[in-house]
Every structure is written in structure tokens, then in C-alpha cells.
Scaffold this motif. Structure first.
Motif, PDB file in Angstrom:
ATOM      1  N   SER A   1       0.824  -1.213   0.000  1.00 49.54           N
ATOM      2  CA  SER A   1       0.000   0.000   0.000  1.00 49.54           C
ATOM      3  C   SER A   1       0.861   1.267   0.000  1.00 49.54           C
ATOM      4  O   SER A   1       1.899   1.329   0.646  1.00 49.54           O
TER       5      SER A   1
ATOM      6  N   SER B   1      -3.776   3.638   1.207  1.00 46.38           N
ATOM      7  CA  SER B   1      -4.765   3.717   2.293  1.00 46.38           C
ATOM      8  C   SER B   1      -5.642   4.951   2.135  1.00 46.38           C
ATOM      9  O   SER B   1      -5.146   6.034   1.811  1.00 46.38           O
TER      10      SER B   1
ATOM     11  N   LYS C   1      -3.184  -4.784   9.096  1.00 39.82           N
ATOM     12  CA  LYS C   1      -1.760  -4.497   8.864  1.00 39.82           C
ATOM     13  C   LYS C   1      -1.114  -3.993  10.151  1.00 39.82           C
ATOM     14  O   LYS C   1      -1.497  -2.951  10.679  1.00 39.82           O
TER      15      LYS C   1
ATOM     16  N   ILE D   1       5.208  -5.982   7.686  1.00 39.76           N
ATOM     17  CA  ILE D   1       5.016  -4.885   8.606  1.00 39.76           C
ATOM     18  C   ILE D   1       4.781  -3.563   7.862  1.00 39.76           C
ATOM     19  O   ILE D   1       5.095  -3.459   6.679  1.00 39.76           O
TER      20      ILE D   1
ATOM     21  N   GLY E   1      12.339  -0.409   3.085  1.00 34.21           N
ATOM     22  CA  GLY E   1      13.459  -0.885   2.273  1.00 34.21           C
ATOM     23  C   GLY E   1      14.400  -1.772   3.071  1.00 34.21           C
ATOM     24  O   GLY E   1      14.085  -2.230   4.175  1.00 34.21           O
TER      25      GLY E   1
ATOM     26  N   GLY F   1      11.249  -4.549   3.119  1.00 31.85           N
ATOM     27  CA  GLY F   1      12.626  -4.717   2.665  1.00 31.85           C
ATOM     28  C   GLY F   1      12.843  -5.781   1.614  1.00 31.85           C
ATOM     29  O   GLY F   1      13.981  -6.184   1.377  1.00 31.85           O
TER      30      GLY F   1
ATOM     31  N   GLY G   1       7.225  -2.866  -1.684  1.00 31.28           N
ATOM     32  CA  GLY G   1       6.965  -1.433  -1.784  1.00 31.28           C
ATOM     33  C   GLY G   1       8.169  -0.679  -2.286  1.00 31.28           C
ATOM     34  O   GLY G   1       8.272  -0.317  -3.469  1.00 31.28           O
ATOM     35  N   THR G   2       9.132  -0.459  -1.411  1.00 29.86           N
ATOM     36  CA  THR G   2      10.287   0.390  -1.711  1.00 29.86           C
ATOM     37  C   THR G   2      11.130  -0.131  -2.872  1.00 29.86           C
ATOM     38  O   THR G   2      11.809   0.654  -3.542  1.00 29.86           O
TER      39      THR G   2
HETATM   40  C1  LIG Z   1       6.156   6.260   0.196  1.00 28.18           C
HETATM   41  C2  LIG Z   1       5.438   5.234   1.030  1.00 28.18           C
HETATM   42  C3  LIG Z   1       4.077   5.373   1.277  1.00 28.18           C
HETATM   43  C4  LIG Z   1       3.391   4.412   2.040  1.00 28.18           C
HETATM   44  N1  LIG Z   1       2.040   4.550   2.254  1.00 28.18           N
HETATM   45  C5  LIG Z   1       1.361   3.587   2.934  1.00 28.18           C
HETATM   46  C6  LIG Z   1      -0.054   3.635   3.084  1.00 28.18           C
HETATM   47  O1  LIG Z   1      -0.735   4.531   2.575  1.00 28.18           O
HETATM   48  N2  LIG Z   1      -0.659   2.654   3.798  1.00 28.18           N
HETATM   49  C7  LIG Z   1       0.030   1.601   4.355  1.00 28.18           C
HETATM   50  O2  LIG Z   1      -0.582   0.714   4.969  1.00 28.18           O
HETATM   51  N3  LIG Z   1       1.374   1.505   4.198  1.00 28.18           N
HETATM   52  C8  LIG Z   1       2.039   2.464   3.509  1.00 28.18           C
HETATM   53  N4  LIG Z   1       3.406   2.350   3.335  1.00 28.18           N
HETATM   54  C9  LIG Z   1       4.117   1.186   3.913  1.00 28.18           C
HETATM   55  C10 LIG Z   1       4.319   0.083   2.877  1.00 28.18           C
HETATM   56  O3  LIG Z   1       3.090  -0.421   2.409  1.00 28.18           O
HETATM   57  C11 LIG Z   1       5.153  -1.081   3.481  1.00 28.18           C
HETATM   58  O4  LIG Z   1       4.430  -1.657   4.552  1.00 28.18           O
HETATM   59  C12 LIG Z   1       6.522  -0.626   3.987  1.00 28.18           C
HETATM   60  O5  LIG Z   1       7.072   0.370   3.154  1.00 28.18           O
HETATM   61  C13 LIG Z   1       7.518  -1.786   4.108  1.00 28.18           C
HETATM   62  O6  LIG Z   1       7.696  -2.431   2.852  1.00 28.18           O
HETATM   63  P1  LIG Z   1       8.904  -2.067   1.827  1.00 28.18           P
HETATM   64  O7  LIG Z   1      10.177  -2.101   2.599  1.00 28.18           O
HETATM   65  O8  LIG Z   1       8.808  -3.103   0.758  1.00 28.18           O
HETATM   66  O9  LIG Z   1       8.602  -0.697   1.310  1.00 28.18           O
HETATM   67  C14 LIG Z   1       4.111   3.303   2.579  1.00 28.18           C
HETATM   68  C15 LIG Z   1       5.488   3.177   2.326  1.00 28.18           C
HETATM   69  C16 LIG Z   1       6.160   4.111   1.562  1.00 28.18           C
HETATM   70  C17 LIG Z   1       7.637   3.933   1.308  1.00 28.18           C
END
Ligand SMILES: Cc1cc2nc3c(=O)[nH]c(=O)nc-3n(C[C@H](O)[C@H](O)[C@H](O)COP(=O)(O)O)c2cc1C
Length: 311
Positions: free
Chosen positions: A23, A48, A172, A198, A224, A251, A272-273
Motif C-alpha cells: 500500500s 490507504s 496491517k 510490517i 526498504g 525490505g 513497496g520500496t
Molecule cells: C512512500 C510510502 C508510502 C506508504 N504509504 C502507505 C499507506 O498509505 N498505507 C500503508 O498501509 N502503508 C504504507 N506504506 C508502507 C508500505 O506499504 C510497506 O508496509 C513498507 O514500506 C515496508 O515495505 P517495503 O520495505 O517493501 O517498502 C508506505 C510506504 C512508503 C515507502
């Protein structure tokens, strides 16, 4: 030996691979949903949304600080009414690709979570993700719902009441809690069908020359590679505490990272990242890399490897 089977069953959903767009990354328009589907993602999660539109925080809101990203976007979104249209359109666009759509909601009070959930249910997403990392504005200290078993459970019950039995719910969780397994058990007891873990980890990045935090909001959420070990530990603890499927997120930048998440007990893997670092194509490339890893290791299916590292 035939190629590894990447198909993934998450609750009732059939996914061609376990990679889920997390998300808040690019889940903000139907053309971006389409892009994710075209590059081969397994499922997409929308950004979200809240009852009312939110402008978010002033710039700067995000930065690559070297071992990951920090962001304080501030949950910018167009509000639930507008989001219903976006999701309905997204669902229609994703249908031919066989890519399930996960909606995501947040709110400041338990009651408002129910209201947003009821509105969003009208768009008939395949799964509803409930982001409880936001502060409980009715609580004297504004403690996030995700930090306290009772408030996490109260939100889950409120959403469950609002959407009935037909729409599955994933709650979540936040990593910055003492015992994430207990929080997971509380939300499952309250009616959650799955757990996503997470969300980002709170942090601060300081510019020594400017002698101040880089983000306008001062603090933000870390994501990340820096948070992968935290995410793996959380997923493992949740997998020990509850039986429901977990969307392991945090990550994951490569197919091998995705394998680690499944070995820790995840059913599907949020990404995500990695989109920041490797482009939207990462959503398909990571799935291919996971397939190649399994092939090289002689692993035939995701079921065969799930939770193997934590037994
Ligand atoms: C720019 C950005 C915006 C995010 N916005 C949301 C959000 O709106 N709702 C949510 O549940 N998580 C949000 N997240 C969290 C991600 O969904 C994810 O849980 C978190 O970044 C860890 O995963 P990753 O390391 O693959 O990014 C956001 C993360 C980033 C980097």
C-alpha cells in the motif's frame, strides 16, 4: 525437473505469484494498477484511504538515506467516496489479468474505521486491508491502534461488523511494538482473516550541515533493506502466534528476499520500496527471481518452503 510452481492461494484468492504491491507506493490510480498487472504482479494494494480527503504533509516527504527510504507522506488520499470509484475502476481493469485488488483503509477512531470500511466495501475489493498504524485520536496520548491489543481488536471488530462475513479482512500491523505475536492473536480473535506485516518503522534522518531533520515532519517511516531483518522477525513471531495467512512485507528487493519472507512463514510477499529502487518492473522481476531461486534450490512449490526456517 519442471519449473517451480509460483501460484499462490491467499484466503480464497488465486494469485499467479505471491508478490503483492504494498500500500501507498503506486496504488493511486487505475493506470498504475494496470501497469503493475502488465509487469506481472500477483496482487495489488491501493493506497490507504480515510473518510475525508487528506492533503498530507509539506515537502520534503521522502528521502533515500543510504540503506533504505524514510517517508512522511502523511497518508495523502482523496477520501473514501472518491476512492470507491477508483477501486471499482481498478477492479474492472485488473480483471482480465487475474490480479486481485486489495483496498486499504485507515481512520482516527474505532467507529470511523467501520464507516470507511462500509463505504469501501461498495467497490467490492477482493480483500480489505486495515492499516492500524495511525494514531487513535480518541486516546489521551494518541497511541497508534497497532500498539495496543485492545484497540487493535476493537478496530477489527468494528470493520468486521461493517462489512459482514463476505469481504475478507487483513489487518496491517506495526513493527514498533513489544510483542507483535500477541497483537496478531488479538486481531485474529476479533475476526481478522489475514495479517499484513510490517508497516514502516519510525525513524529520523538528520542533515548535520543544516543541523536539522531532513523531513519537514522531522520523523518518518523507514522502509526498504534496512527493515528486512525486522520484518522477518515479526513475520516469524506472527506465524508462531496465529494460523491465518500473512502478507510478509518489509525490505523485499529481490527474489531471494521474497524466499526469505516465505521461509519465515509468509503466504504472500508485499513489495513497496523496491519499486523506488528497481522501477515498477520489480513487481514482476522479483517473482521471476523467486522462481529461479526455487528452481536452483530444487523447491517445487511455495507450500514446500513456507515456514521452513522457523520450525
Ligand atoms: C512512500 C510510502 C508510502 C506508504 N504509504 C502507505 C499507506 O498509505 N498505507 C500503508 O498501509 N502503508 C504504507 N506504506 C508502507 C508500505 O506499504 C510497506 O508496509 C513498507 O514500506 C515496508 O515495505 P517495503 O520495505 O517493501 O517498502 C508506505 C510506504 C512508503 C515507502
Amino acid at each position: 525437473m519442471g519449473s517451480a510452481d509460483l501460484t499462490c492461494r491467499l484466503l480464497g484468492l488465486e494469485m499467479k505469484n505471491p508478490i503483492v504491491l504494498a500500500s501507498g507506493i503506486i496504488g493511486t490510480s487505475s493506470s498504475l494498477f494496470l501497469r503493475a498487472a502488465q509487469v506481472g504482479v500477483g496482487a495489488v494494494t491501493a493506497k490507504s484511504c480515510s473518510l475525508q480527503p487528506r492533503a498530507g504533509h509539506p515537502n520534503p516527504v521522502a528521502l533515500d538515506w543510504g540503506a533504505g527510504v524514510i517517508n512522511a507522506i502523511g497518508l495523502t488520499n482523496p477520501g473514501a467516496e472518491e476512492e470507491v470509484h477508483l477501486l471499482a475502476e481498478g477492479r474492472r481493469i485488473l480483471e482480465p489479468y487475474g490480479v486481485p485488488l486489495i483496498a486499504s483503509i485507515f481512520a482516527g477512531t474505532v467507529e470511523e474505521f467501520g464507516q470507511v470500511a462500509a463505504l469501501i466495501a461498495q467497490a467490492r475489493p477482493h480483500l480489505l486491508e486495515v492499516n492500524i498504524s495511525c494514531p487513535n485520536v480518541a486516546d489521551e496520548f494518541g497511541t497508534p491502534f497497532a500498539a495496543v491489543c485492545e484497540s487493535a481488536a476493537a478496530v477489527t471488530e468494528s470493520v468486521r461488523r461493517a462489512v459482514g462475513k463476505d469481504l475478507p479482512i487483513a489487518v496491517k500491523l506495526a513493527p514498533n511494538v513489544y510483542n507483535i505475536g500477541r497483537i496478531a492473536a488479538a486481531v485474529v480473535e476479533a475476526g481478522a482473516d489475514a495479517i499484513t506485516a510490517i508497516n514502516t518503522m519510525p525513524g529520523m534522518v538528520i542533515d548535520a550541515h543544516a543541523r536539522r531533520p531532513v523531513l519537514h515532519n522531522r520523523t518518518g517511516g523507514l522502509s526498504g533493506m534496512a527493515i528486512k531483518p525486522i520484518a522477518l522477525r515479526c513475520v516469524a513471531e506472527i506465524a508462531h502466534a496465529v494460523k491465518v495467512p500473512i502478507i510478509g512485507t518489509g525490505g523485499v528487493n529481490t527474489g531471494e528476499d521474497a524466499a526469505e519472507m516465505i521461509l519465515a512463514g509468509a503466504t504472500a510477499v508485499g513489495v513497496g520500496t523496491a519499486v523506488w529502487y528497481r522501477g515498477v518492473e520489480a513487481l514482476g522481476t522479483i517473482a521471476q527471481e523467486l522462481g529461479a531461486f526455487m528452481q536452483a534450490e530444487g523447491i517445487r512449490s511455495l507450500d514446500e518452503m513456507r515456514g521452513q526456517a522457523i520450525r
